[in-house]
Enzyme design. Sequence first.
Site, PDB file in Angstrom:
ATOM      1  N   HIS A 207       2.849   4.585  -1.544  1.00  0.00           N
ATOM      2  CA  HIS A 207       2.493   4.279  -0.149  1.00  0.00           C
ATOM      3  C   HIS A 207       2.823   2.843   0.238  1.00  0.00           C
ATOM      4  O   HIS A 207       2.689   2.468   1.393  1.00  0.00           O
ATOM      5  CB  HIS A 207       1.029   4.663   0.138  1.00  0.00           C
ATOM      6  CG  HIS A 207       0.009   3.646  -0.222  1.00  0.00           C
ATOM      7  ND1 HIS A 207      -0.692   3.663  -1.414  1.00  0.00           N
ATOM      8  CD2 HIS A 207      -0.453   2.564   0.448  1.00  0.00           C
ATOM      9  CE1 HIS A 207      -1.533   2.643  -1.434  1.00  0.00           C
ATOM     10  NE2 HIS A 207      -1.412   1.971  -0.316  1.00  0.00           N
ATOM     11  N   ASP A 271       0.979   8.836  -6.166  1.00  0.00           N
ATOM     12  CA  ASP A 271       1.182   7.576  -5.438  1.00  0.00           C
ATOM     13  C   ASP A 271       1.816   6.551  -6.380  1.00  0.00           C
ATOM     14  O   ASP A 271       1.153   5.656  -6.893  1.00  0.00           O
ATOM     15  CB  ASP A 271      -0.182   7.087  -4.904  1.00  0.00           C
ATOM     16  CG  ASP A 271      -0.032   5.985  -3.864  1.00  0.00           C
ATOM     17  OD1 ASP A 271       1.112   5.667  -3.484  1.00  0.00           O
ATOM     18  OD2 ASP A 271      -1.072   5.445  -3.437  1.00  0.00           O
ATOM     19  N   SER A 368      -3.034  -2.795  -2.832  1.00  0.00           N
ATOM     20  CA  SER A 368      -2.319  -1.580  -3.220  1.00  0.00           C
ATOM     21  C   SER A 368      -1.053  -1.874  -3.999  1.00  0.00           C
ATOM     22  O   SER A 368      -0.374  -2.868  -3.751  1.00  0.00           O
ATOM     23  CB  SER A 368      -1.934  -0.784  -1.988  1.00  0.00           C
ATOM     24  OG  SER A 368      -3.040  -0.056  -1.561  1.00  0.00           O
TER      25      SER A 368
HETATM   26  N1  ARG Z   1      -5.013   1.484   0.323  1.00  0.00           N
HETATM   27  C1  ARG Z   1      -5.296   0.115   0.084  1.00  0.00           C
HETATM   28  C2  ARG Z   1      -4.030  -0.697   0.267  1.00  0.00           C
HETATM   29  O1  ARG Z   1      -3.077  -0.166   0.772  1.00  0.00           O
HETATM   30  C3  ARG Z   1      -5.962  -0.085  -1.237  1.00  0.00           C
HETATM   31  C4  ARG Z   1      -7.385   0.259  -1.119  1.00  0.00           C
HETATM   32  C5  ARG Z   1      -8.126   0.217  -2.391  1.00  0.00           C
HETATM   33  N2  ARG Z   1      -9.471   0.460  -2.033  1.00  0.00           N
HETATM   34  C6  ARG Z   1     -10.521   0.412  -2.818  1.00  0.00           C
HETATM   35  N3  ARG Z   1     -11.709   0.554  -2.307  1.00  0.00           N
HETATM   36  N4  ARG Z   1     -10.383   0.184  -4.094  1.00  0.00           N
HETATM   37  O2  ARG Z   1      -3.977  -1.879   0.025  1.00  0.00           O
END
Ligand code: ARG
Length: 417
Positions: A207, A271, A368
């Site tokens: 992503h 992912d 992420s």
């Molecule tokens: N989807 C988030 C990003 O794109 C990462 C989120 C991780 N969240 C968590 N509560 N550990 O950066």
Amino acid sequence: MKVFAAVFLCVLIAHEARAQYSRCLNPNQRSGLCVHINECQTLFSVLQKFALTDLEKKFIRSSACGMGVDNRPFVCCTQDTGYTRNQRQNPSFPDYDGFGGDWEEERPNSFVFPGQVTRAFSFGNQQAGDNTVVQKPSTGDGSSLLPQPPSCGGVAIRNRIYDGQDTELNEFPWMVLLEYRRRNGNGLSTSCAGSLINQRYVLTAAHCLTGRIEREIGSLASVRLGEHDTRTAVDCPPGGGSCAPEVQRLGFEEIRVHERYSEKSTNQVHDIGLIRLERNVRYSDNIRPICLPSSVGPESRQAGEQFTVAGWGRTLKMSRSPIKQKVTVNYVDPAKCRQRFSQIKVAVESTQLCAGGQFRQDSCDGDSGGPLMRFRGDSWVLEGIVSFGYKCGLKDWPGVYTNVAAYDIWIRQNVRA
Ligand code: ARG
């Protein structure tokens, strides 16, 4: 009797350790790695189908290459998920034995591979996304291209993350920042992280490479290696001492997103993605690769065991941290995690792992693609990739990470010299 049992168990475990990750040939005579069936993404997914065809059953049976202590088979894992018969082209099909009893009479003259396509985004300097090319699966296996300890994961090299702390200079030198070309033309924007796994490849989340990120921020432009504090060109230790070498910024040659990742899936399974850099990087005090789990050998995980996650993402105070942060998070029992996320109708799978769930101690937006790490023996091992969570830092809501061990074969088959 007890002694006998213990010796027998040791022999069994030793045998298992030997079978695991050794090279093998699958029923299509393609070279693969012998792994526990749960770790073989391709075959495991076949097993999970509602009804298997006879050919599928046979293919899986014929893929056996040993037995785990839990009585589940080890299989020769490649990208193949089955076989189909082909016209007689190869009358002298190589002989092998030991697998599936009724193989003999059914032995085909040759096999063709199932129509597997690898989606690869290759872009020189153009836009991402549209120029999807279809590639034949690579037959090579990148095992020899991946480092083993002590060439990876080392600490000797002067050696919201929510509620974390600053990393030391040159700590986690495999971490990279991804730079995106802003859609509005306003230069580069950083978001997402990744991990250097050898001189040429960065492993990150799918992503971070495709989907919303492209629409809302832009397409990947480059990778920044050796970064510590994004505000300063030269990063020096706060208490004095020698500064870190300069960062290296590299373009890339190719991006590979896992072919089964779908932006729209609620559980964000698969992912994972690879960035092939434009050239080999020069290793230095602040640029080094991390070890993959298979390079260190198999090891189980226990609930409560401590892992470390790091990144430049959202903190309690800021939407992005200029200094690379780290925090320890506990590994969470998969069943517990599955149960927790089922409350929001998200089905966490075995190719994912969960860690965290302590108030405020978590990864968060912007982290992420970055690494969830475990220190094993003398080396840091890349166990997970930051994928998603339910908000950040909530008690009993762990973060969900891509389980890197489950993609070992995929990684090896998608890296080349
Ligand atoms: N989807 C988030 C990003 O794109 C990462 C989120 C991780 N969240 C968590 N509560 N550990 O950066």
